[in-house]
Design a protein around this motif. Sequence first.
Motif, PDB file in Angstrom:
ATOM      1  N   ASN A 116       0.851  -1.185   0.000  1.00  0.00           N
ATOM      2  CA  ASN A 116       0.000   0.000   0.000  1.00  0.00           C
ATOM      3  C   ASN A 116       0.890   1.239   0.000  1.00  0.00           C
ATOM      4  N   PRO A 117       0.341   2.443  -0.029  1.00  0.00           N
ATOM      5  CA  PRO A 117       1.189   3.635  -0.099  1.00  0.00           C
ATOM      6  C   PRO A 117       2.208   3.734   1.029  1.00  0.00           C
ATOM      7  N   TRP A 118       1.863   3.270   2.229  1.00  0.00           N
ATOM      8  CA  TRP A 118       2.805   3.349   3.345  1.00  0.00           C
ATOM      9  C   TRP A 118       3.895   2.292   3.230  1.00  0.00           C
ATOM     10  N   THR A 119       3.561   1.135   2.626  1.00  0.00           N
ATOM     11  CA  THR A 119       4.593   0.130   2.352  1.00  0.00           C
ATOM     12  C   THR A 119       5.662   0.712   1.449  1.00  0.00           C
ATOM     13  N   ALA A 120       5.206   1.422   0.430  1.00  0.00           N
ATOM     14  CA  ALA A 120       6.150   2.028  -0.514  1.00  0.00           C
ATOM     15  C   ALA A 120       7.047   3.040   0.191  1.00  0.00           C
ATOM     16  N   LYS A 121       6.442   3.918   1.017  1.00  0.00           N
ATOM     17  CA  LYS A 121       7.239   4.928   1.716  1.00  0.00           C
ATOM     18  C   LYS A 121       8.247   4.290   2.664  1.00  0.00           C
ATOM     19  N   LYS A 122       7.829   3.232   3.325  1.00  0.00           N
ATOM     20  CA  LYS A 122       8.740   2.528   4.232  1.00  0.00           C
ATOM     21  C   LYS A 122       9.876   1.876   3.450  1.00  0.00           C
ATOM     22  N   SER A 123       9.557   1.341   2.281  1.00  0.00           N
ATOM     23  CA  SER A 123      10.582   0.745   1.414  1.00  0.00           C
ATOM     24  C   SER A 123      11.592   1.797   0.958  1.00  0.00           C
ATOM     25  N   TYR A 124      11.092   2.985   0.605  1.00  0.00           N
ATOM     26  CA  TYR A 124      11.989   4.059   0.161  1.00  0.00           C
ATOM     27  C   TYR A 124      12.967   4.418   1.277  1.00  0.00           C
ATOM     28  N   ARG A 125      12.445   4.530   2.491  1.00  0.00           N
ATOM     29  CA  ARG A 125      13.317   4.910   3.609  1.00  0.00           C
ATOM     30  C   ARG A 125      14.384   3.838   3.842  1.00  0.00           C
ATOM     31  N   ALA A 126      13.988   2.579   3.789  1.00  0.00           N
ATOM     32  CA  ALA A 126      14.959   1.496   3.961  1.00  0.00           C
ATOM     33  C   ALA A 126      16.027   1.543   2.875  1.00  0.00           C
ATOM     34  N   ALA A 127      15.611   1.823   1.651  1.00  0.00           N
ATOM     35  CA  ALA A 127      16.570   1.896   0.537  1.00  0.00           C
ATOM     36  C   ALA A 127      17.525   3.069   0.716  1.00  0.00           C
ATOM     37  N   ASP A 128      17.011   4.191   1.220  1.00  0.00           N
ATOM     38  CA  ASP A 128      17.879   5.349   1.462  1.00  0.00           C
ATOM     39  C   ASP A 128      18.943   5.014   2.508  1.00  0.00           C
ATOM     40  N   ILE A 129      18.518   4.359   3.577  1.00  0.00           N
ATOM     41  CA  ILE A 129      19.462   3.992   4.642  1.00  0.00           C
ATOM     42  C   ILE A 129      20.513   3.023   4.108  1.00  0.00           C
ATOM     43  N   ALA A 130      20.073   2.051   3.306  1.00  0.00           N
ATOM     44  CA  ALA A 130      21.010   1.085   2.735  1.00  0.00           C
ATOM     45  C   ALA A 130      22.019   1.779   1.824  1.00  0.00           C
ATOM     46  N   ALA A 131      21.549   2.724   1.012  1.00  0.00           N
ATOM     47  CA  ALA A 131      22.438   3.415   0.073  1.00  0.00           C
ATOM     48  C   ALA A 131      23.419   4.327   0.807  1.00  0.00           C
ATOM     49  N   GLN A 132      22.918   5.088   1.779  1.00  0.00           N
ATOM     50  CA  GLN A 132      23.780   6.038   2.486  1.00  0.00           C
ATOM     51  C   GLN A 132      24.845   5.341   3.312  1.00  0.00           C
ATOM     52  N   ASN A 133      24.530   4.143   3.795  1.00  0.00           N
ATOM     53  CA  ASN A 133      25.445   3.450   4.699  1.00  0.00           C
ATOM     54  C   ASN A 133      26.092   2.209   4.084  1.00  0.00           C
ATOM     55  N   ARG A 134      25.906   2.048   2.751  1.00  0.00           N
ATOM     56  CA  ARG A 134      26.575   0.970   2.018  1.00  0.00           C
ATOM     57  C   ARG A 134      26.262  -0.402   2.625  1.00  0.00           C
ATOM     58  N   LEU A 135      24.957  -0.683   2.754  1.00  0.00           N
ATOM     59  CA  LEU A 135      24.517  -1.945   3.341  1.00  0.00           C
ATOM     60  C   LEU A 135      23.966  -2.869   2.258  1.00  0.00           C
ATOM     61  N   PRO A 136      24.455  -4.102   2.155  1.00  0.00           N
ATOM     62  CA  PRO A 136      23.801  -5.073   1.285  1.00  0.00           C
ATOM     63  C   PRO A 136      22.339  -5.237   1.698  1.00  0.00           C
ATOM     64  N   THR A 137      21.469  -5.488   0.724  1.00  0.00           N
ATOM     65  CA  THR A 137      20.041  -5.600   0.999  1.00  0.00           C
ATOM     66  C   THR A 137      19.570  -7.028   0.745  1.00  0.00           C
ATOM     67  N   ILE A 138      18.789  -7.556   1.703  1.00  0.00           N
ATOM     68  CA  ILE A 138      18.168  -8.873   1.547  1.00  0.00           C
ATOM     69  C   ILE A 138      16.657  -8.676   1.616  1.00  0.00           C
ATOM     70  N   ASN A 139      15.965  -8.999   0.526  1.00  0.00           N
ATOM     71  CA  ASN A 139      14.505  -8.934   0.486  1.00  0.00           C
ATOM     72  C   ASN A 139      13.922 -10.324   0.703  1.00  0.00           C
ATOM     73  N   LEU A 140      13.070 -10.461   1.699  1.00  0.00           N
ATOM     74  CA  LEU A 140      12.347 -11.707   1.954  1.00  0.00           C
ATOM     75  C   LEU A 140      10.961 -11.523   1.351  1.00  0.00           C
ATOM     76  N   VAL A 141      10.730 -12.132   0.194  1.00  0.00           N
ATOM     77  CA  VAL A 141       9.625 -11.745  -0.669  1.00  0.00           C
ATOM     78  C   VAL A 141       8.460 -12.721  -0.592  1.00  0.00           C
ATOM     79  N   GLU A 142       7.291 -12.180  -0.323  1.00  0.00           N
ATOM     80  CA  GLU A 142       6.020 -12.879  -0.527  1.00  0.00           C
ATOM     81  C   GLU A 142       4.949 -11.807  -0.601  1.00  0.00           C
ATOM     82  N   SER A 143       4.672 -11.374  -1.819  1.00  0.00           N
ATOM     83  CA  SER A 143       3.799 -10.214  -1.987  1.00  0.00           C
ATOM     84  C   SER A 143       2.977 -10.333  -3.261  1.00  0.00           C
ATOM     85  N   GLY A 144       1.740  -9.926  -3.149  1.00  0.00           N
ATOM     86  CA  GLY A 144       0.852  -9.925  -4.310  1.00  0.00           C
ATOM     87  C   GLY A 144       0.990  -8.683  -5.168  1.00  0.00           C
TER      88      GLY A 144
END
Length: 532
Positions: A116-144
């Motif tokens: 939903n719209p808040w899922t997207a915003k939360k995802s953006y924030r996580a991606a920003d943190i990962a990019a700024q701090n050079r963190l590998p990202t692991i997505n655990l996926v199960e989504s419609g």
Amino acid sequence: MTTLRSTVDSRGAEFAANREAMLAKLAELEAEQAKAVAGGGEKYVERHRKRGKLLARERVELLLDEDSAFLELSPLAAWGSDYQVGASLVTGIGVVEGVECMICASDPTVKGGASNPWTAKKSYRAADIAAQNRLPTINLVESGGADLPTQKEIFIPGGRIFRDLTRSSAAGVPTVALVFGNSTAGGAYLPGMSDHVVMVKERAKVFLGGPPLVKMATGEESDDESLGGAEMHARTSGLADYLAEDEQDAIRIGRRIVRRLNWHKQGPAPKPDYAEPLHDPEDLLGIVPADLKVPFDPREVIARVVDGSDFDEFKPLYGSSLVTGWAQVHGYPVGILANARGVLFSEESQKAAQFIQLANQTDTPLLFLHNTTGYMVGKEYEQGGIIKHGAMMINAVSNSRVPHISVLIGASYGAGHYGMCGRAYDPRFLFAWPSAKSAVMGPAQLAGVLSIVARQAAASRGQEYNEEHDAAMRAMVEGQIEAESLPMFLSGMLYDDGIIDPRDTRTVLGLSLSAIHNGPISGAGGFGVFRM
């Protein structure tokens, strides 16, 4: 001596009252966080378990190194909205095979994990943190995929999620997708744009369009497995790099992938011989008054957060409403700016600007402890140049290139929120205590300003001012601003990265600093024009 002494009376009545007020706020916070943990509720959790599947947080727990911490981020996202608290997504920083990673786990018990719209915003924030701090990202996926009724709020900006994955890969920061169930439509691009992909046999389904959509679009008859099953992607399309037997096997393979990344931090290592604070962090519950108009000494907070309670104060006799100085947290050097008496004057602003420049010279991260009502107003202060000096501080914060961490421990009002590195100034992390409040100004002040303006407007029209209506307006405005300045509202809006127990502040800062040091630490090469 630079070791801080404490004058806190933990047996006094004032301390006890502050502590009780903080504990009450923590209990309220715990109840709200429990809503996020509950996911879609008992019915949908039970349905998920009957399918032999793990819950999102169980997957995260199995992925992490044993007994390692997980710094969950934005747990109250969507609070106060029509959507489930937590935004049907778990995000946070955890250690996998000794590597700090950004972990994002969709919660399939909430509308099948649809975004939903808040899922997207939360995802953006996580991606920003990962990019700024050079963190590998692991997505655990199960989504419609996207929550279709809200597609107008998701589709256009939602492409950022996939852009961020490819940019991470281009920057040499790995991305991993572990697919446990459906990953359809736009969700198919999560594995499609990840560096490493694991799919669970007979469970993972990845396709741009499922059988119903394919039937509608092309008339073709198909089934889930031939269209997007894990075995098909492992044997035919090549989208899956690894075929897992079950969820536990997928997590085991995911850990193995991280182990082979040959990942190294680029920032300096912490000093190994640091000492714990000399003063009890339990005292942090009673230091901040329930009434934020009552001042408190931020050195009492610093003494319970920094290594050995050792704080080398900078300019202690000048601009005393702002405390600045050098310390360590879990062996990492930090420069600290902490509001002492709320208001920022010209002296505090100039002191802050100089201190921020010094931190950039020595590549030292900065920690901002907020308790400010903003910059001082009034004829004397305007004539003394408060605008220029406040702008000087904001200039320094804006152009500083060392990592910043902000913690809102009390008030954070007006432009003081900006000068102390609020959300708009891109701190690497921003956390809040349950005692925090943030708004353009205090509720009573804002309502009073509106009342004065309304009175002046009535007088200019030659009308009599209605005092009864004024009282009702002020009460309504004060109630609205009070509600909108509370930490749970702000956290729901993703204006912070989480509300934390004051006693956990040192641990949260240590985890944040460790994550920050995955990348290089370097200061600014120059600043903008300082108006003198």
